[in-house]
Motif scaffolding. Structure first.
Motif, short mmCIF file in Angstrom:
data_model
loop_
_atom_site.label_atom_id
_atom_site.label_comp_id
_atom_site.label_asym_id
_atom_site.label_seq_id
_atom_site.Cartn_x
_atom_site.Cartn_y
_atom_site.Cartn_z
N ARG A 799 -77.56 14.97 93.27
CA ARG A 799 -76.77 15.86 92.41
C ARG A 799 -75.52 15.13 91.94
N THR A 800 -75.09 15.46 90.72
CA THR A 800 -73.89 14.85 90.18
C THR A 800 -73.29 15.75 89.10
N PRO A 859 -72.41 10.79 93.20
CA PRO A 859 -73.26 11.83 93.79
C PRO A 859 -72.39 12.86 94.52
N GLU A 860 -72.85 14.09 94.54
CA GLU A 860 -72.08 15.14 95.21
C GLU A 860 -72.71 15.50 96.55
N SER A 861 -73.53 16.53 96.59
CA SER A 861 -74.07 17.01 97.86
C SER A 861 -75.45 16.41 98.12
N VAL A 938 -74.70 19.89 89.36
CA VAL A 938 -74.07 20.57 90.48
C VAL A 938 -73.95 22.05 90.13
N VAL A 939 -74.42 22.89 91.02
CA VAL A 939 -74.33 24.34 90.81
C VAL A 939 -73.20 24.87 91.68
N ASP A 940 -72.10 25.31 91.04
CA ASP A 940 -70.93 25.81 91.78
C ASP A 940 -71.13 27.27 92.18
#
Length: 940
Positions: A799-800, A859-861, A938-940
């Protein structure tokens, strides 16, 4: 074209001997040149398809398996490895992938000029230190990679051979053999009896003095390649016997009309108009008559010659390039006064020399010969008591033949810069005479080490060297004679202020390889000081390790001062500032005569014209000027010397001749100014080619990341790094590096100007290439061990915030066939490039401006394994249906490449482009899918 023929054309993928290969240009019938799909250029094999037991068949490239997936770091490393493993770059500059440095815009000008010519006959006469070697090497590398030549040779003076071999290898990936009197025998012994050196070795660097003789010249003319670089070309066109033999050699080479010849010299005129005409005649016989032609004919010839002649000063380069490209050069002078026993010794020698000259009587030749001999002795006295002692003891009879007279004169005036650089021995003394005994005794007394500290000249040097070292400089002290250099080095080693500084002396007593080894050993020291004779004023570039020059002895050839300073003040000098210092005796009549009759005038003319103008080559005028200045105008006033150097008739005559030469130089520079070429318009094309292949930023990032992954992380040490290759995994890669000479812990540095004792890592460096090729090879090997750190996965998902929709990035290797023609012959070239292309979740192509930046977005999570697997399997399924889209990408890249070629052709437009026709670029389909990566928003 049949399917079978297409499969065997350059760039195609084939299977033979149980593995996949890429077909390279150079096929003939059923004989193919093959490179392993995941191997290096050195692994190329020649295969006859008709003789292969299992045949040679078209092959397909396997797509990445979703089962072997990795992280973003893996993806970035594979992308950089792919970029840096490419050698046959796609772009109008075919050589960009094999150049081991970043050329400046001005250095592309001679290359553009060469591309304008049907047959390259080019004279590059740029200032010392601008980079003529680089400019000539760029032309050679480009023509090799275009397939227009297959062999090349460099002709140069003997002392430049090793430097050329190193430059071609390190900067241009051209591995040449040195052909000299010392090496030729061994090279020939290793060959079959029917073969010759130049038949077997495609790339050679040849000593002019080895091949100029009648015995060797004809064999060389027969086998010489059709691309020749001639360094120090002015040394081949003078009147001396050695120069005449060199000129005969070059004349023979030039007689072959299709031979490419690039001439290099910082002093094209050398003060001799006839020699300059002969040099121009090697380009085109019509140019030799330039001076005798009518004004109309001259104008036409000059316009033609402008296409074959480039000469730039540093101010020209500054006008084209960014400021600060070269270091700031600070010049200064310091004086000392002779006194006491040193002054008395000088006066006694001067009195003796005046008497010797007067005893020669009215015979002009005997008088001139006696003068040159006594002046040679005075040069030694002015240099050091040690040099004077040697000269007095080894005296010789001046009743010599005319050939020896010329040799004595050349030693005094430092002769032709390239021919006499080895001659740093003290000349023989003046004349057999009992009076010499007292002079020898005086010299011997003053030469003892215990008196060195009282020598006014040595005392001044020690003060100035202490200041230079204290200011952070690493100086080179240039002396004229061996004995002087040794005495100076010995004295400097005893100074407490220089404790901890490595000091060495290099003179002509050492063979050329030994000099280089001595300099390299000294350069590896953290603090260093070099004392040298003029054997190092050419041939060994010192800019990486030294940044100051001290002229301990005045050279009597103004060009020599420029060459000394050019060893450190040149392209690639890492320091922002260099310094040069001139030492001379204010009451030393020899220094005074040379300063005012030669050096002061040379500097004034250089400031006026912007370039050095060689001293007019007139022996009579120079003899009379120095005789009048040093001997005939001498008088004693209260124990001091008083001179009027510039107002003698001979000095005024020299001044007029020099000023005339200066005016001619100004006119020539106006005529041949390179205003029609605009390198800044073509530089973006070069930069584009480099970006497609990976430049300095990508190289550094790749080396840091790959060595860290392979358990050999870089350890910073100042501006450099230590690379512990002994701990590198896997062992197969470590062994491969050891075979190339990279083992243990090595010091490396990035950028254009690395320090001494460090590897300069760039995209074409073998260390970089071997690691990149190994990583790509292992990634493409389905049988590779996944636990091996060298095994890079070819797909991934993360994810990014860099994207707002599901995006699949596909990493492609695209191959192109480039068809060109040279003098009616067609050439097939192979080009390779890496490309990224993006698709959405439906398989539609996305037009995203900066795909590399998207791949690098943070990358995030982390993702659950079930999500990761589902996305990778889905992307692999979409990829199987995108064959037509990927082929379209390859065709688009071919169209872009064609347009790039067209733009460069327009910048170098001549009849050549029309003769050769348009370049045809055809993609090899399908392109290779190296990897794919799914980026989720990314889904906040």
């Amino acid at each position: 074209m049949t399917e079978s023929a297409l499969a065997f054309s350059p760039g195609s993928l084939v299977r033979a001997r149980g593995r996949e290969w890429i077909v390279l240009p150079g096929a003939a019938g059923t004989v193919l040149r093959l490179r392993p799909l995941s191997g290096a250029e050195s692994d190329v094999q020649v295969v006859d398809a008709a003789l292969e037991q299992d045949g040679v068949a078209p092959a397909t490239f396997d797509a990445p398996s979703p089962e072997r997936h990795g992280t973003q770091a893996d993806a970035l490393l594979l992308k950089d490895a792919l970029l840096l493993s490419l050698r046959r770059g796609a772009g109008p500059f075919r050589s960009a992938g094999r150049i081991g440095f970043e050329p400046r815009a001005y250095q592309l000008v001679p290359l553009l000029m060469a591309l304008k010519l049907d047959i390259v006959r080019l004279l590059i006469a740029d200032d010392v230190g601008i980079g003529k070697t680089i400019e000539a090497g760029l032309i050679a590398r480009e023509f090799l990679d275009r397939g227009e030549i297959e062999r090349c040779t460099v002709l140069c003076p003997p002392h430049l051979v090793d430097q050329w071999v190193e430059e071609l290898s390190s900067k241009f990936h051209i591995h040449a053999v040195a052909v000299t009197s010392a090496s030729a025998g061994k090279l020939e012994r290793d060959l079959p009896q029917s073969e010759r050196i130049f038949d077997v070795h495609p790339f050679t660097v040849v000593s002019l003095d080895y091949v100029k003789s009648d015995r060797r010249r004809h064999d060389f003319l027969r086998a010489c390649p059709d691309f020749v670089i001639i360094d120090e070309a002015h040394s081949c066109t003078g009147a001396g016997r050695g120069m005449q033999q060199r000129y005969q050699l070059l004349t023979g080479l030039a007689e072959k009309p299709e031979r490419h010849m690039v001439f290099l010299t910082a002093t094209p005129h050398s003060g001799d108009a006839e020699a300059f005409s002969r040099l121009l005649g090697l380009i085109d016989p019509a140019f030799a008559a330039l001076n005798e032609a009518t004004e109309t004919e001259r104008r036409t010839l000059r316009e033609r010659l402008a296409a074959n002649f480039v000469q730039r000063r540093r101010v020209d380069i500054d006008a084209w390039s960014e400021k600060g490209l070269f270091p700031r050069h600070e010049n200064d002078e310091r004086t000392y006064r002779l006194s006491g026993e040193y002054q008395k010794f000088f006066e006694d020698v001067l009195d003796y020399c005046a008497e010797v000259t007067e005893r020669a009587g009215t015979d002009e030749r005997r008088r001139r010969l006696a003068f040159w001999g006594t002046l040679a002795l005075m040069r030694c006295v002015a240099s050091s008591p040690a040099a004077a002692q040697r000269a007095l003891i080894t005296r010789a009879n001046l009743d010599a033949d005319p050939a020896e007279e010329q040799a004595i004169r050349d030693r005094v005036l430092d002769g032709e810069a390239d021919d006499l650089n080895e001659d740093d021995a003290e000349p023989a003394g003046a004349i057999e005479d009992p009076r010499l005994k007292s002079l020898i005794d005086q010299a011997s007394s003053l030469a003892v080490a215990t008196k060195l500290a009282r020598d006014p000249k040595v005392k001044l040097l020690t003060e100035e060297i202490t200041t230079l070292v204290g200011d952070g400089f690493s100086p080179v002290v240039f002396c004229r004679y061996i004995a002087t250099a040794k005495a100076v080095a010995e004295r400097l080693r005893t100074l407490p202020a220089l404790k901890g500084i490595s000091i060495d002396a290099v003179t002509g007593e050492l063979a050329s390889p030994d000099r280089e080894a001595r300099v390299a050993l000294l350069a590896a020291q953290e603090k260093r000081l070099l004392v040298a004779t003029d054997c190092l004023s050419e041939g060994i570039n010192l800019q990486e390790s030294f940044d100051a020059v001290v002229h301990y002895d005045l050279s009597w050839n103004p060009t020599r001062h420029q060459q000394r300073e050019g060893r450190v003040d040149r392209f690639g000098q890492p320091s922002k500032k260099v310094r040069s210092l001139l030492l001379y005796g204010e009451n030393n009549p020899v220094d005074g005569a040379v300063l005012n009759v030669i050096l002061r005038k040379a500097e004034a003319i250089r400031r006026d014209t912007g370039v050095p103008v060689p001293l007019p080559d007139d022996e009579r005028r120079m003899t009379e000027a120095l005789m009048q200045a040093v001997l005939l105008r001498r008088r004693r006033d209260t124990g001091q010397f008083s001179f009027d150097f510039t107002e003698t008739p001979a000095a005024r005559e020299i001044d007029r001749a020099w000023r005339d030469a200066s005016e001619r130089e100004k006119k020539n520079r106006t005529i041949f100014a390179q205003r029609q070429l605009k390198p800044e318009e073509v530089e973006p094309e070069w930069e584009k080619a480099r970006s497609l292949l990976g430049g300095p930023a990508e190289t550094r990032r790749f080396v840091e990341r790959s060595l860290r992954r392979l358990r050999a992380p870089l350890d910073p040490v100042g501006r450099a790094f230590k690379a512990p290759l002994a701990s590198l995994i896997p062992i197969t890669l470590r062994e491969r590096l050891e075979e190339e000479g990279f083992e243990g812990t090595v010091r490396v540095q990035f950028g254009d100007a690395p320090g001494a004792g460090r590897l300069h890592l760039h995209r074409a460096h073998p260390l970089v290439g071997l690691i990149a090729e190994a990583l790509v090879e292992t990634a493409l090997d389905d049988a590779a061990d996944p636990s091996d750190p060298a095994t890079l996965p070819r797909c991934g998902v993360w994810r990014t915030r860099g994207t707002t929709q599901i995006t699949t990035l596909v990493l492609l290797r695209v191959r192109h066939r480039i068809e060109t023609s040279t003098q009616g012959k067609r050439h097939s070239l192979l080009a390779e490039e890496a490309a990224l292309v993006a698709f959405d979740a439906d398989g539609s192509r996305l037009e995203t401006a900066n795909l590399p930046a998207l791949l690098e977005s943070r990358p995030e999570s982390d993702l659950p394994e079930i999500v990761r697997n589902r996305q990778l399997v889905a992307a692999a399924g979409r990829l199987r249906g995108l064959a037509a889209e990927l082929d379209a990408v390859a065709r688009e890249r071919a169209e872009v490449l064609t347009a790039d070629h067209a733009r460069v052709r327009e910048a170098a437009e001549t009849r050549r482009a029309r003769v050769r026709g348009a370049v045809e670029v055809e993609p090899v389909l399908p392109p290779d899918v190296i990897g794919f990566y799914v980026l989720l928003p990314v889904v906040d």
